[in-house]
Design a protein around this motif. Structure first.
Motif, PDB file in Angstrom:
ATOM      1  N   SER A 114       0.774  -1.257   0.067  1.00 45.03           N
ATOM      2  CA  SER A 114       0.013   0.209   0.056  1.00 45.03           C
ATOM      3  C   SER A 114       0.690   1.055   0.042  1.00 45.03           C
ATOM      4  O   SER A 114       0.187   2.210  -0.050  1.00 45.03           O
ATOM      5  CB  SER A 114      -0.941   0.033   1.188  1.00 45.03           C
ATOM      6  N   LYS A 133       6.182   4.341  -7.831  1.00 40.29           N
ATOM      7  CA  LYS A 133       5.124   3.482  -7.919  1.00 40.29           C
ATOM      8  C   LYS A 133       4.043   3.964  -6.708  1.00 40.29           C
ATOM      9  O   LYS A 133       4.523   3.653  -5.592  1.00 40.29           O
ATOM     10  CB  LYS A 133       5.430   2.031  -7.858  1.00 40.29           C
ATOM     11  N   ASP A 136      -1.786   4.556  -4.973  1.00 41.93           N
ATOM     12  CA  ASP A 136      -2.949   4.627  -5.914  1.00 41.93           C
ATOM     13  C   ASP A 136      -2.633   3.538  -7.177  1.00 41.93           C
ATOM     14  O   ASP A 136      -3.443   3.655  -8.095  1.00 41.93           O
ATOM     15  CB  ASP A 136      -3.666   5.840  -6.461  1.00 41.93           C
ATOM     16  N   ASP A 137      -1.583   2.947  -7.252  1.00 47.72           N
ATOM     17  CA  ASP A 137      -1.190   2.035  -8.469  1.00 47.72           C
ATOM     18  C   ASP A 137      -0.890   2.522  -9.651  1.00 47.72           C
ATOM     19  O   ASP A 137      -1.197   2.372 -10.724  1.00 47.72           O
ATOM     20  CB  ASP A 137      -2.109   1.012  -8.330  1.00 47.72           C
ATOM     21  N   GLN A 138      -0.349   3.828  -9.576  1.00 46.74           N
ATOM     22  CA  GLN A 138       0.033   4.422 -10.559  1.00 46.74           C
ATOM     23  C   GLN A 138       1.640   4.704 -10.722  1.00 46.74           C
ATOM     24  O   GLN A 138       2.163   4.586  -9.571  1.00 46.74           O
ATOM     25  CB  GLN A 138      -0.440   5.932 -10.420  1.00 46.74           C
ATOM     26  N   SER A 154      -1.705   4.856 -15.040  1.00 48.16           N
ATOM     27  CA  SER A 154      -2.457   4.266 -14.378  1.00 48.16           C
ATOM     28  C   SER A 154      -2.603   2.856 -14.515  1.00 48.16           C
ATOM     29  O   SER A 154      -2.810   2.501 -15.717  1.00 48.16           O
ATOM     30  CB  SER A 154      -3.926   5.086 -14.334  1.00 48.16           C
ATOM     31  N   ASN A 155      -2.256   1.865 -13.639  1.00 51.72           N
ATOM     32  CA  ASN A 155      -2.471   0.568 -13.989  1.00 51.72           C
ATOM     33  C   ASN A 155      -3.628   0.060 -13.990  1.00 51.72           C
ATOM     34  O   ASN A 155      -4.029  -0.830 -14.824  1.00 51.72           O
ATOM     35  CB  ASN A 155      -1.599  -0.488 -12.890  1.00 51.72           C
ATOM     36  N   SER A 156      -4.583   0.648 -13.426  1.00 49.85           N
ATOM     37  CA  SER A 156      -6.064   0.289 -13.263  1.00 49.85           C
ATOM     38  C   SER A 156      -6.875   0.719 -14.764  1.00 49.85           C
ATOM     39  O   SER A 156      -7.707  -0.017 -15.396  1.00 49.85           O
ATOM     40  CB  SER A 156      -6.836   0.688 -12.383  1.00 49.85           C
ATOM     41  N   THR A 157      -6.764   1.942 -15.179  1.00 50.58           N
ATOM     42  CA  THR A 157      -7.309   2.513 -16.219  1.00 50.58           C
ATOM     43  C   THR A 157      -6.448   2.556 -17.680  1.00 50.58           C
ATOM     44  O   THR A 157      -7.065   2.484 -18.806  1.00 50.58           O
ATOM     45  CB  THR A 157      -7.913   4.099 -15.854  1.00 50.58           C
TER      46      THR A 157
END
Length: 401
Positions: A114, A133, A136-138, A154-157
């Motif tokens: 985290s 890193k 927020d996983d960016q 962004s890893n998620s988007t």
């Protein structure tokens, strides 16, 4: 040559009764293994072995916490523990480091899951750039002199942000982050700026109009009005053609009605609620200007209005009907009957028509008629004929008395 393995046999070397002949093989093996060791030891390690004591050896290795710990470690396990402790407590390497193998991998593991993982680049212990890193996983590329990341992924988007610019799901944003009316495209938000939002340049261009734009800009986009908006496209050239609008199409439209289409369409529409509707009565759809002066206007009813200058031109020095006849003759095709019926006008009035700026004759047969002058001539012809009709009527009245 490989590093020697196996101990030297001492069976024939450890007793006074041992025979030199039987010991010769053991001495040869010992000598060969010693030569192998010498061949494998670098000049740096030779110097380390020459050190008088452990303190001198540590100085050769470099006086660091990890160097000291490794050097005095009792075994390999203890040495690895010392290296791990160095890494976990934030030690500093003062020399170069390299990974050399067929598929090298460097892993930085943020063990809490985290927090941030950071690679810093410094100048004299001052942070300059960071690879981060974040929580927020960016992934960020960050300059410590600025308040926001220069690059964020962004890893998620999958969105990519360059400072104030964003690439999201194939859309590109400059100065903005979203546009619900753009599925795939470019959105530029210039904030409160009032100058060029887009400039097109070429090193071939040098028009010199630097009070307006840079000399190598051949096209610019900006607001037409500072506070109310509107789009303003301006072309710049060092020759003749500043803007060229070309429409290339496939299917003809020959409709002559209010639903007609064309290769080029100019549409004017007035705001109505949150959308638009037709323009008001007499509103100007199109205005053509010379600098800041309007010269031609097309209004909402389809009426055209043309600036005729400061003085109306009257052709009273001529018989206007004759000029109209000459004009018709000269601009008609070779096979047109009017050219045969009025052949006498061809040589006599051609130059006069051009001098009066009623028409420009061209060698290719495509002659250009001045429609403003033609309207004036038609008006004059009607006026002259009306005057003559009035005179005839007066004479007729006298004859009937």
């Amino acid at each position: 040559m490989t590093w020697p393995s196996g101990a030297v046999v001492t069976t024939n070397l450890d007793a006074g009764s041992d025979s030199p002949a039987t010991a010769r093989a053991d001495l040869l093996d010992a000598t060969q293994k010693l030569n192998q060791i010498i061949a494998h030891v670098s000049a740096y390690i030779q110097g380390l072995f020459d050190d008088a004591n452990a303190a001198a050896a540590r100085a050769t290795l470099g006086s660091t916490t990890v160097g000291d710990a490794v050097f005095i470690a009792a075994n390999a396990a203890a040495a690895r523990t010392a290296i791990d402790a160095f890494a976990n407590t934030g030690g500093t390497l003062t020399g170069d480091a390299a990974i050399s193998k067929a598929t090298p991998i460097l892993t930085i593991n943020e063990s809490s899951g985290s927090g941030q993982g950071i690679v810093r680049f410094q100048d004299n212990a001052v942070n300059r750039w960071q690879l981060i890193k974040n929580s927020d996983d960016q992934f960020w590329i960050y300059n410590d002199g600025r308040a926001t990341a220069d690059l964020a992924i962004s890893n998620s988007t999958g969105n990519v942000t360059f400072g104030a610019s964003v690439i999201a799901d194939g859309n590109s944003f400059i100065g903005d982050t979203a546009n619900v009316n753009a599925t795939l495209g470019l959105t530029i938000n210039q904030g409160a700026a009032d100058n060029e939002i887009l400039a097109l340049k070429s090193s071939d261009v040098a028009h010199g109009m630097t009070d307006i734009t840079e000399t190598d800009s051949f096209g610019t986009f900006a607001k037409a009005q500072i506070t109310s908006g509107g789009a303003r496209l301006v072309g710049f050239t060092s020759a003749v053609m500043g803007v060229h609008i070309a429409a290339h199409y496939t299917t003809d439209d020959t409709t002559k009605s209010t639903s007609a289409l064309g290769a080029t369409i100019i549409t004017g529409a007035k705001k109505s609620g949150t959308t638009v509707d037709v323009m008001g009565s007499d509103a100007n759809i199109l205005t053509v200007r010379n600098g800041t002066l309007a010269r031609f206007i097309l209004d909402a009813e389809g009426d055209s209005h043309q600036d005729v200058g400061t003085a109306w031109t009257n052709f009273d020095a001529h018989r206007d009907v004759d000029l109209l006849t000459a004009l018709s003759v000269h601009v008609s095709g070779e096979a047109d009957p009017i050219r045969c019926n009025f052949a006498s006008f061809l040589d006599f009035n051609r130059q006069r028509l051009q001098d009066l700026k009623l028409v420009t004759f061209n060698d290719d047969g495509h002659h250009f008629v001045n429609m403003s002058k033609l309207t004036m001539l038609l008006t004059g012809a009607v006026r002259q004929m009306a005057t003559r009709m009035d005179a005839i009527e007066e004479k007729l009245k006298l004859l009937t008395i």
